[in-house]
Design a protein around this motif. Structure first.
Motif, mmCIF file in Angstrom:
data_model
loop_
_atom_site.group_PDB
_atom_site.id
_atom_site.type_symbol
_atom_site.label_atom_id
_atom_site.label_comp_id
_atom_site.label_asym_id
_atom_site.label_seq_id
_atom_site.Cartn_x
_atom_site.Cartn_y
_atom_site.Cartn_z
ATOM 1 N N ALA A 156 1.459 -1.547 -0.077
ATOM 2 C CA ALA A 156 -0.054 0.222 0.258
ATOM 3 C C ALA A 156 0.368 0.806 0.128
ATOM 4 N N SER A 157 2.026 1.019 -0.569
ATOM 5 C CA SER A 157 2.919 2.369 -0.569
ATOM 6 C C SER A 157 2.463 3.704 -1.613
ATOM 7 N N VAL A 158 2.720 4.590 -0.825
ATOM 8 C CA VAL A 158 1.493 5.791 -0.974
ATOM 9 C C VAL A 158 2.803 6.951 -1.306
ATOM 10 N N THR A 159 4.107 7.028 -1.076
ATOM 11 C CA THR A 159 5.468 7.638 -1.474
ATOM 12 C C THR A 159 4.698 8.796 -2.790
ATOM 13 N N GLY A 160 5.202 9.740 -2.345
ATOM 14 C CA GLY A 160 4.704 10.771 -2.939
ATOM 15 C C GLY A 160 3.845 11.380 -3.582
ATOM 16 N N VAL A 161 2.150 10.817 -2.211
ATOM 17 C CA VAL A 161 0.962 10.894 -2.959
ATOM 18 C C VAL A 161 0.677 12.406 -1.481
ATOM 19 N N PRO A 162 0.566 13.886 -1.261
ATOM 20 C CA PRO A 162 1.288 14.130 0.192
ATOM 21 C C PRO A 162 -0.753 14.478 0.304
ATOM 22 N N SER A 163 -0.984 13.339 0.820
ATOM 23 C CA SER A 163 -2.537 13.713 1.248
ATOM 24 C C SER A 163 -2.877 14.248 2.471
ATOM 25 N N PHE A 164 -1.734 13.934 3.618
ATOM 26 C CA PHE A 164 -2.147 14.921 4.602
ATOM 27 C C PHE A 164 -0.629 15.722 4.928
ATOM 28 N N THR A 165 -0.672 16.991 5.165
ATOM 29 C CA THR A 165 -0.031 18.256 4.780
ATOM 30 C C THR A 165 0.679 18.212 6.297
ATOM 31 N N PRO A 166 1.884 18.055 6.221
ATOM 32 C CA PRO A 166 2.672 18.946 7.527
ATOM 33 C C PRO A 166 1.676 19.790 8.657
ATOM 34 N N SER A 167 1.071 20.683 7.271
ATOM 35 C CA SER A 167 0.772 22.054 8.019
ATOM 36 C C SER A 167 -1.234 20.889 9.520
ATOM 37 N N LEU A 168 -1.379 20.117 8.496
ATOM 38 C CA LEU A 168 -2.491 19.618 9.177
ATOM 39 C C LEU A 168 -2.083 18.963 10.544
ATOM 40 N N ALA A 169 -0.792 18.513 10.251
ATOM 41 C CA ALA A 169 0.124 16.806 11.764
ATOM 42 C C ALA A 169 0.634 19.165 12.013
ATOM 43 N N LYS A 170 1.108 20.165 12.655
ATOM 44 C CA LYS A 170 1.218 20.355 13.032
ATOM 45 C C LYS A 170 -0.099 20.788 13.947
ATOM 46 N N ALA A 171 -1.110 21.266 13.242
ATOM 47 C CA ALA A 171 -2.597 21.518 13.970
ATOM 48 C C ALA A 171 -2.006 20.960 15.104
ATOM 49 N N VAL A 172 -2.467 19.493 14.680
ATOM 50 C CA VAL A 172 -2.825 18.104 16.029
ATOM 51 C C VAL A 172 -2.223 18.561 16.643
ATOM 52 N N PHE A 173 -0.788 18.576 16.678
ATOM 53 C CA PHE A 173 0.384 18.720 17.537
ATOM 54 C C PHE A 173 -0.426 19.526 18.831
ATOM 55 N N ARG A 174 -0.944 21.409 17.625
ATOM 56 C CA ARG A 174 -1.192 22.007 19.159
ATOM 57 C C ARG A 174 -2.188 21.544 19.443
ATOM 58 N N ASP A 175 -2.473 21.434 19.074
ATOM 59 C CA ASP A 175 -3.712 20.604 20.190
ATOM 60 C C ASP A 175 -3.506 19.874 21.147
ATOM 61 N N VAL A 176 -2.288 19.493 20.983
ATOM 62 C CA VAL A 176 -1.341 18.549 22.706
ATOM 63 C C VAL A 176 -0.878 18.886 23.203
ATOM 64 N N THR A 177 -0.143 19.910 22.454
ATOM 65 C CA THR A 177 1.146 20.233 23.289
ATOM 66 C C THR A 177 1.584 21.408 23.045
ATOM 67 N N PRO A 178 2.265 22.712 23.740
ATOM 68 C CA PRO A 178 2.591 23.857 23.355
ATOM 69 C C PRO A 178 4.251 23.740 22.760
ATOM 70 N N MET A 179 4.333 22.915 22.797
ATOM 71 C CA MET A 179 6.041 22.536 22.167
ATOM 72 C C MET A 179 6.628 22.799 20.568
ATOM 73 N N HIS A 180 7.757 23.485 20.726
ATOM 74 C CA HIS A 180 6.975 24.052 18.819
ATOM 75 C C HIS A 180 7.604 21.844 18.317
ATOM 76 N N VAL A 181 7.052 22.346 17.071
ATOM 77 C CA VAL A 181 7.378 20.846 15.830
ATOM 78 C C VAL A 181 8.351 21.052 15.497
#
Length: 225
Positions: A16-41
């Motif tokens: 199920a390799s999906v390398t090169g298919v950027p479905s979920f963006t780093p900005s979305l990941a950072k938003a999730v991290f902000r929900d969890v911690t104030p630490m810089h990502v």
């Protein structure tokens, strides 16, 4: 979540390799991290977390497609998630979502606490910071893009389940990365190594190897800042 004993998966390495298919963006990941911690990502950490989530969802969709194909269907239904997960224990990655999804209520059965009282799923919070469940709508665009990349279609209820699984998984991954970053030292930044270590804790066997390989590939040309 403690990983259950492994058994062979259905797809094999890279299925199920999906390398090169950027479905979920780093900005979305950072938003999730902000929900969890104030630490810089760092950018690399966010890119890796998004890549790992994409790999996990691609594997789940692949399993659901196999289940649908056995019934000569092309459109994925929520019920296809159950055989996909039952056949491949590596896909038990978002148990928190099961309590909110009607798809999994029958599979979970009745859950009782230590006193024998039936437990019910917690009500959705109206807290200022969205929970993984309340924030699952943020994953819809990525899920739909991933479905298209795998030439799959799904009914709206299936898309919602995939949204929820992605959101819960990435939230759990972020919490694990925070724990890794804080162990044994005082730090204000979550880096790539923290996310990779968290991935190793949360996944296992073949899917862990694929997720780590694709995360390395995704971050190869990403600055660490």
């Amino acid at each position: 979540m403690t990983a259950p004993p492994a058994r062979p998966g259905q797809g094999g390495p890279g299925a199920a390799s999906v390398t090169g298919v950027p479905s979920f963006t780093p900005s979305l990941a950072k938003a999730v991290f902000r929900d969890v911690t104030p630490m810089h990502v760092s950018r690399q950490a966010a890119t890796a977390a998004a890549s790992v989530t994409r790999t996990v969802l691609a594997e789940i969709i692949d399993g659901a497609r196999r289940a649908a194909a056995e019934e000569a269907r092309k459109k994925l239904l929520p019920e296809d998630l159950i055989p996909a997960i039952d056949r491949n224990v590596e896909l038990e990655v978002a148990g928190t979502w099961f309590g909110y999804s009607s798809t999994f209520k029958e599979r979970r059965g009745v859950v009782r606490d230590a006193n024998g009282v039936i437990e019910t799923p917690p009500k959705r919070s109206r807290a200022r910071r969205p929970s993984a469940v309340a924030g699952s709508h943020r994953f819809e665009a990525g899920v739909r893009k991933l479905l298209r990349s795998q030439r799959a279609t799904a009914v709206p209820a299936m898309v919602r389940d995939l949204d929820g699984i992605a959101s819960v998984f990435l939230t759990d991954l972020a919490r694990d990365a925070v724990m890794v970053a804080r162990q044994g030292r005082v730090r204000r930044t979550i880096g790539l190594d923290d996310v990779l270590a968290a991935t190793g804790m949360r996944l296992f066997v073949g899917i862990r190897q694929r997720a780590l390989a694709e995360a390395h590939e995704a971050t190869r040309n990403t600055s660490a800042g």
